[in-house]
Design an enzyme around this catalytic site. Sequence first.
Site, short mmCIF file in Angstrom:
data_model
loop_
_atom_site.label_atom_id
_atom_site.label_comp_id
_atom_site.label_asym_id
_atom_site.label_seq_id
_atom_site.Cartn_x
_atom_site.Cartn_y
_atom_site.Cartn_z
N GLY A 168 14.16 28.76 -17.17
CA GLY A 168 14.47 27.24 -16.99
C GLY A 168 14.89 26.21 -18.09
N GLY A 178 14.77 34.73 -17.48
CA GLY A 178 13.95 34.31 -18.42
C GLY A 178 14.02 34.75 -19.88
N LYS A 225 25.51 38.11 -14.34
CA LYS A 225 23.76 38.16 -14.22
C LYS A 225 23.27 39.34 -13.55
CE LYS A 225 19.87 35.64 -13.80
NZ LYS A 225 19.01 34.84 -14.68
N1 LIG Z 1 23.00 20.71 -20.55
C1 LIG Z 1 22.38 20.39 -19.42
N2 LIG Z 1 22.69 18.85 -18.63
C2 LIG Z 1 22.04 18.79 -17.50
N3 LIG Z 1 21.15 19.85 -16.76
C3 LIG Z 1 20.95 20.70 -17.32
C4 LIG Z 1 21.56 21.28 -18.69
N4 LIG Z 1 21.17 22.62 -18.87
C5 LIG Z 1 20.27 22.68 -17.88
N5 LIG Z 1 20.01 21.95 -17.08
C6 LIG Z 1 19.28 21.82 -15.68
O1 LIG Z 1 18.17 22.45 -16.14
C7 LIG Z 1 17.68 23.48 -14.97
C8 LIG Z 1 17.53 24.85 -15.67
O2 LIG Z 1 18.65 25.13 -16.34
P1 LIG Z 1 19.23 26.53 -16.05
O3 LIG Z 1 19.18 27.12 -14.72
O4 LIG Z 1 20.43 26.88 -16.85
O5 LIG Z 1 18.06 27.38 -16.62
P2 LIG Z 1 18.12 29.13 -16.97
O6 LIG Z 1 17.67 29.26 -18.51
O7 LIG Z 1 19.19 29.83 -16.71
O8 LIG Z 1 16.85 29.53 -15.98
P3 LIG Z 1 16.67 30.97 -15.36
O9 LIG Z 1 15.55 31.62 -16.37
O10 LIG Z 1 16.09 30.76 -14.06
O11 LIG Z 1 17.84 31.77 -15.33
C9 LIG Z 1 18.94 23.42 -14.18
O12 LIG Z 1 18.66 22.54 -12.78
C10 LIG Z 1 19.84 22.87 -14.74
O13 LIG Z 1 20.90 22.06 -13.82
MG LIG Z 2 19.77 31.03 -15.13
#
Ligand SMILES: Nc1ncnc2c1ncn2[C@@H]1O[C@H](COP(=O)(O)OP(=O)(O)OP(=O)(O)O)[C@@H](O)[C@H]1O
Ligand SMILES: [Mg+2]
Length: 206
Positions: free
Chosen positions: A12, A100, A32
């Site tokens: 996240g 993660g 993915k």
């Molecule tokens: N640069 C950004 N601007 C606005 N919102 C963001 C940004 N980066 C991430 N988010 C928001 O934060 C949340 C988590 O981001 P993301 O899904 O990219 O995380 P992740 O590391 O890929 O998580 P996971 O481990 O579940 O794959 C999402 O709701 C995403 O839209």
């Molecule tokens: Mg992700």
Amino acid sequence: MRPIIATGTDTGIGKTVFAAGLAAALGAAYWKPIQSGLDGEASDSDTARRLGVRDVLPEAYRLTEPLSPHRAAELDGVTIDPARLTLPDVLGTLVIEGAGGLLVPVTRTLLFADLFRQWAAPAVLVARTGLGTINHSLLSVEAMRTRGIAILGIAFVGEANEDNEATICALAGVRRLGRLPLLAPLNAGSLAAAFAAHFRIEDFAA
Ligand SMILES: Nc1ncnc2c1ncn2[C@@H]1O[C@H](COP(=O)(O)OP(=O)(O)OP(=O)(O)O)[C@@H](O)[C@H]1O
Ligand SMILES: [Mg+2]
């Protein structure tokens, strides 16, 4: 085919958003390998597509529960076969997003970091900018070095925190690739503009 792994300090933290921005900027494919959590929010592949990635490859495993893959697979009665997790052969660059962080179990005997090592691909560490990130980032870099995973650098996500970003990169001895600010709205256009403004494509193209 040139693979680039997008891993992170935690779940996240913005891996999908960063990976989508990178893949769109490079005209790369996105993969993915294992998606956990199919209810509710869009899958990471759906998000990558919405954020401008044209070539999104199908996941090798789609698991119902939003849990570590080893457990989500068990609850679905699925056996994850590492032989199905070899890199797909695409033309050009492939951006791969783990689930993660680095030491998340794929199975009870295999971690994501082990897969990254086997793929022998360089990795970008995606990290938050806020409180707690120094510890998480340095631990992640240690885990990557221990396993011989090449580190392209750190991509930060969040509000600017100059001292955290500089301190992490100096202590870890890794390249500071840039920082994605929090975008509102977050869409393909805003992400492409922010990626172009805050990262140098040459850092990923070599
Ligand atoms: N640069 C950004 N601007 C606005 N919102 C963001 C940004 N980066 C991430 N988010 C928001 O934060 C949340 C988590 O981001 P993301 O899904 O990219 O995380 P992740 O590391 O890929 O998580 P996971 O481990 O579940 O794959 C999402 O709701 C995403 O839209
Ligand atoms: Mg992700």
